[in-house]
Design a protein around this motif. Structure first.
Motif, PDB file in Angstrom:
ATOM      1  N   PRO A 118       0.834  -1.201   0.000  1.00 63.05           N
ATOM      2  CA  PRO A 118       0.000   0.000   0.000  1.00 63.05           C
ATOM      3  C   PRO A 118       0.870   1.252   0.000  1.00 63.05           C
ATOM      4  CG  PRO A 118      -0.823  -1.583   1.589  1.00 63.05           C
ATOM      5  CD  PRO A 118       0.521  -2.090   1.120  1.00 63.05           C
ATOM      6  N   GLU A 119       0.461   2.245  -0.775  1.00 64.70           N
ATOM      7  CA  GLU A 119       1.225   3.486  -0.908  1.00 64.70           C
ATOM      8  C   GLU A 119       1.501   4.135   0.445  1.00 64.70           C
ATOM      9  OE1 GLU A 119       1.004   7.265  -3.892  1.00 64.70           O
ATOM     10  OE2 GLU A 119      -0.884   6.649  -2.957  1.00 64.70           O
ATOM     11  N   VAL A 120       0.519   4.144   1.322  1.00 63.12           N
ATOM     12  CA  VAL A 120       0.699   4.783   2.626  1.00 63.12           C
ATOM     13  C   VAL A 120       1.789   4.080   3.437  1.00 63.12           C
ATOM     14  CG1 VAL A 120      -1.147   3.500   3.831  1.00 63.12           C
ATOM     15  CG2 VAL A 120      -0.522   5.798   4.583  1.00 63.12           C
ATOM     16  N   MET A 121       1.886   2.764   3.325  1.00 62.53           N
ATOM     17  CA  MET A 121       2.940   2.024   4.037  1.00 62.53           C
ATOM     18  C   MET A 121       4.315   2.329   3.440  1.00 62.53           C
ATOM     19  SD  MET A 121       1.690   0.434   6.567  1.00 62.53           S
ATOM     20  CE  MET A 121       3.157  -0.468   6.961  1.00 62.53           C
ATOM     21  N   ALA A 122       4.376   2.432   2.128  1.00 60.54           N
ATOM     22  CA  ALA A 122       5.650   2.736   1.481  1.00 60.54           C
ATOM     23  C   ALA A 122       6.143   4.104   1.913  1.00 60.54           C
ATOM     24  CB  ALA A 122       5.488   2.672  -0.040  1.00 60.54           C
ATOM     25  N   GLN A 123       5.241   5.079   1.958  1.00 60.04           N
ATOM     26  CA  GLN A 123       5.626   6.433   2.326  1.00 60.04           C
ATOM     27  C   GLN A 123       6.037   6.535   3.791  1.00 60.04           C
ATOM     28  OE1 GLN A 123       2.127   8.526   1.030  1.00 60.04           O
ATOM     29  NE2 GLN A 123       2.941   8.836  -1.016  1.00 60.04           N
ATOM     30  N   ARG A 124       5.485   5.685   4.634  1.00 65.00           N
ATOM     31  CA  ARG A 124       5.830   5.697   6.066  1.00 65.00           C
ATOM     32  C   ARG A 124       7.105   4.923   6.367  1.00 65.00           C
ATOM     33  NH1 ARG A 124      -0.066   4.399   8.657  1.00 65.00           N
ATOM     34  NH2 ARG A 124      -1.028   6.375   8.105  1.00 65.00           N
ATOM     35  N   SER A 125       7.604   4.215   5.381  1.00 62.61           N
ATOM     36  CA  SER A 125       8.789   3.391   5.587  1.00 62.61           C
ATOM     37  C   SER A 125       9.975   4.253   6.009  1.00 62.61           C
ATOM     38  CB  SER A 125       9.133   2.653   4.290  1.00 62.61           C
ATOM     39  OG  SER A 125      10.416   2.080   4.382  1.00 62.61           O
ATOM     40  N   GLY A 126      10.704   3.769   6.968  1.00 57.46           N
ATOM     41  CA  GLY A 126      11.906   4.469   7.405  1.00 57.46           C
ATOM     42  C   GLY A 126      12.980   4.511   6.338  1.00 57.46           C
ATOM     43  N   ASP A 127      12.818   3.691   5.296  1.00 57.84           N
ATOM     44  CA  ASP A 127      13.797   3.622   4.207  1.00 57.84           C
ATOM     45  C   ASP A 127      13.309   4.343   2.961  1.00 57.84           C
ATOM     46  OD1 ASP A 127      15.626   1.863   5.616  1.00 57.84           O
ATOM     47  OD2 ASP A 127      14.088   0.324   5.374  1.00 57.84           O
ATOM     48  N   ALA A 128      12.345   5.249   3.106  1.00 58.64           N
ATOM     49  CA  ALA A 128      11.706   5.872   1.948  1.00 58.64           C
ATOM     50  C   ALA A 128      12.695   6.550   1.004  1.00 58.64           C
ATOM     51  CB  ALA A 128      10.637   6.867   2.400  1.00 58.64           C
ATOM     52  N   GLU A 129      13.781   7.124   1.522  1.00 58.81           N
ATOM     53  CA  GLU A 129      14.743   7.801   0.643  1.00 58.81           C
ATOM     54  C   GLU A 129      15.502   6.821  -0.248  1.00 58.81           C
ATOM     55  OE1 GLU A 129      16.616   6.616   4.382  1.00 58.81           O
ATOM     56  OE2 GLU A 129      14.905   7.903   4.033  1.00 58.81           O
ATOM     57  N   ALA A 130      15.558   5.552   0.130  1.00 55.12           N
ATOM     58  CA  ALA A 130      16.251   4.545  -0.671  1.00 55.12           C
ATOM     59  C   ALA A 130      15.314   3.846  -1.655  1.00 55.12           C
ATOM     60  CB  ALA A 130      16.893   3.498   0.247  1.00 55.12           C
ATOM     61  N   LEU A 131      14.026   4.218  -1.630  1.00 56.74           N
ATOM     62  CA  LEU A 131      13.020   3.524  -2.424  1.00 56.74           C
ATOM     63  C   LEU A 131      12.399   4.421  -3.479  1.00 56.74           C
ATOM     64  CD1 LEU A 131      11.136   1.814   0.543  1.00 56.74           C
ATOM     65  CD2 LEU A 131      12.849   0.770  -0.960  1.00 56.74           C
ATOM     66  N   ALA A 132      11.963   3.796  -4.558  1.00 55.94           N
ATOM     67  CA  ALA A 132      11.151   4.473  -5.571  1.00 55.94           C
ATOM     68  C   ALA A 132       9.766   3.844  -5.522  1.00 55.94           C
ATOM     69  CB  ALA A 132      11.765   4.272  -6.951  1.00 55.94           C
ATOM     70  N   PHE A 133       8.737   4.679  -5.611  1.00 54.25           N
ATOM     71  CA  PHE A 133       7.350   4.215  -5.591  1.00 54.25           C
ATOM     72  C   PHE A 133       6.771   4.405  -6.978  1.00 54.25           C
ATOM     73  CE2 PHE A 133       7.901   6.451  -1.355  1.00 54.25           C
ATOM     74  CZ  PHE A 133       8.427   5.327  -0.735  1.00 54.25           C
ATOM     75  N   VAL A 134       6.348   3.315  -7.598  1.00 53.75           N
ATOM     76  CA  VAL A 134       5.827   3.361  -8.956  1.00 53.75           C
ATOM     77  C   VAL A 134       4.351   2.943  -8.912  1.00 53.75           C
ATOM     78  CG1 VAL A 134       6.114   2.555 -11.326  1.00 53.75           C
ATOM     79  CG2 VAL A 134       8.121   2.710  -9.812  1.00 53.75           C
ATOM     80  N   PRO A 135       3.439   3.867  -9.236  1.00 54.06           N
ATOM     81  CA  PRO A 135       2.016   3.513  -9.201  1.00 54.06           C
ATOM     82  C   PRO A 135       1.698   2.376 -10.173  1.00 54.06           C
ATOM     83  CG  PRO A 135       2.303   5.890  -9.395  1.00 54.06           C
ATOM     84  CD  PRO A 135       3.659   5.266  -9.602  1.00 54.06           C
ATOM     85  N   LEU A 136       0.831   1.473  -9.741  1.00 56.57           N
ATOM     86  CA  LEU A 136       0.335   0.404 -10.605  1.00 56.57           C
ATOM     87  C   LEU A 136      -0.873   0.925 -11.373  1.00 56.57           C
ATOM     88  CD1 LEU A 136       0.516  -2.615  -8.126  1.00 56.57           C
ATOM     89  CD2 LEU A 136       2.020  -2.173 -10.065  1.00 56.57           C
ATOM     90  N   VAL A 137      -0.960   0.604 -12.657  1.00 59.73           N
ATOM     91  CA  VAL A 137      -2.077   1.065 -13.479  1.00 59.73           C
ATOM     92  C   VAL A 137      -3.275   0.113 -13.442  1.00 59.73           C
ATOM     93  CG1 VAL A 137      -0.591   2.395 -15.024  1.00 59.73           C
ATOM     94  CG2 VAL A 137      -1.162   0.021 -15.601  1.00 59.73           C
ATOM     95  N   ASP A 138      -3.091  -1.053 -12.873  1.00 61.29           N
ATOM     96  CA  ASP A 138      -4.158  -2.050 -12.819  1.00 61.29           C
ATOM     97  C   ASP A 138      -5.338  -1.534 -11.988  1.00 61.29           C
ATOM     98  OD1 ASP A 138      -2.502  -4.672 -13.778  1.00 61.29           O
ATOM     99  OD2 ASP A 138      -1.285  -3.357 -12.519  1.00 61.29           O
ATOM    100  N   SER A 139      -6.558  -1.774 -12.468  1.00 61.39           N
ATOM    101  CA  SER A 139      -7.746  -1.276 -11.764  1.00 61.39           C
ATOM    102  C   SER A 139      -7.839  -1.852 -10.349  1.00 61.39           C
ATOM    103  CB  SER A 139      -9.013  -1.595 -12.556  1.00 61.39           C
ATOM    104  OG  SER A 139      -9.170  -2.991 -12.712  1.00 61.39           O
ATOM    105  N   TRP A 140      -7.402  -3.083 -10.147  1.00 62.21           N
ATOM    106  CA  TRP A 140      -7.494  -3.703  -8.828  1.00 62.21           C
ATOM    107  C   TRP A 140      -6.500  -3.107  -7.828  1.00 62.21           C
ATOM    108  CZ3 TRP A 140      -2.855  -5.689  -7.497  1.00 62.21           C
ATOM    109  CH2 TRP A 140      -2.002  -6.109  -8.521  1.00 62.21           C
ATOM    110  N   ALA A 141      -5.562  -2.288  -8.309  1.00 61.28           N
ATOM    111  CA  ALA A 141      -4.545  -1.715  -7.418  1.00 61.28           C
ATOM    112  C   ALA A 141      -5.082  -0.547  -6.594  1.00 61.28           C
ATOM    113  CB  ALA A 141      -3.326  -1.273  -8.221  1.00 61.28           C
TER     114      ALA A 141
END
Length: 170
Positions: A118-141
C-alpha cells in the motif's frame, strides 16, 4: 484482531465470527452495513537503482519478470498478489518472504528485490529515501476499503466505538 483477505473478513462478520471488519468493497458485502474507510492504493516499491524505479507507472504483469520480496502466506495481500499474478499468466518470482509490510520495504531498500505494498505504508517506511514508488495502473490496485458490521445498532458498546473510530478516521 485477525488479518484475513477481504472475502474472509466479510464472511466472518456475516457469520458472527467477528463483530467489526475492514474489507475491500469488491468482497461480497450482502447483508452487511458498510461505511467508507479509505482508499488503499498499491504501488510497486523498488530500490532507487532498479530499472523499474525509473518508470512513471507500471502494469503489475510487466513487473513479474523481476525478483520479488514476497509476503508470507498468512498476510492477506500476499495471497491477493499471487492471485493477480496467476490471472496475468505468470507468478511471483519470490526471492525472500517476510511477515510484514515494513519488513518488505526494508528488504527492498537493501536490494533484495521489488515489492507491491500500500502506498501509505511505502511512504511511512523508514527507508523511503532509498526507495522508488511506482504507481500500478491495474484497476485492482486501487481498493476502496470499508468498515463492515452486521448491524451497528446490535453491536456491543466496545465494538460500536471501534467501528465509529475506524469510520471517523476515514
Amino acid at each position: 484482531m485477525d488479518e484475513r483477505p477481504s472475502p474472509e473478513a466479510a464472511r466472518a462478520v456475516a457469520e458472527e465470527e467477528a463483530d467489526v471488519g475492514v474489507a475491500a468493497s469488491h468482497a461480497d458485502l450482502s447483508g452487511l452495513e458498510a461505511t467508507p474507510f479509505r482508499i488503499d492504493r498499491l504501488v510497486l516499491v523498488a530500490p532507487r537503482g532498479h530499472p523499474l524505479a525509473r518508470r512513471e507507472r507500471i502494469a503489475f504483469a510487466e513487473a513479474l519478470g523481476s525478483e520479488f520480496v514476497g509476503l508470507s502466506g498468512d498476510v492477506a495481500l500476499g495471497g491477493h498478489l499471487d492471485g493477480h499474478a496467476a490471472r496475468a499468466g505468470g507468478r511471483l518470482r519470490t526471492r525472500v518472504r517476510v511477515r510484514g509490510l515494513d519488513a518488505a520495504c526494508r528488504m527492498v531498500a537493501l536490494g533484495a528485490g521489488i515489492a507491491v505494498v500500500p502506498e501509505v505504508m511505502a511512504q511511512r517506511s523508514g527507508d523511503a529515501e532509498a526507495l522508488a514508488f511506482v504507481p500500478l495502473v491495474d484497476s485492482w490496485a486501487e481498493r476502496r476499503l470499508v468498515v463492515i458490521v452486521r448491524r451497528r445498532d446490535a453491536l456491543s458498546s466496545h465494538a460500536r466505538r471501534l467501528a465509529e473510530h475506524l469510520a471517523g478516521a476515514a
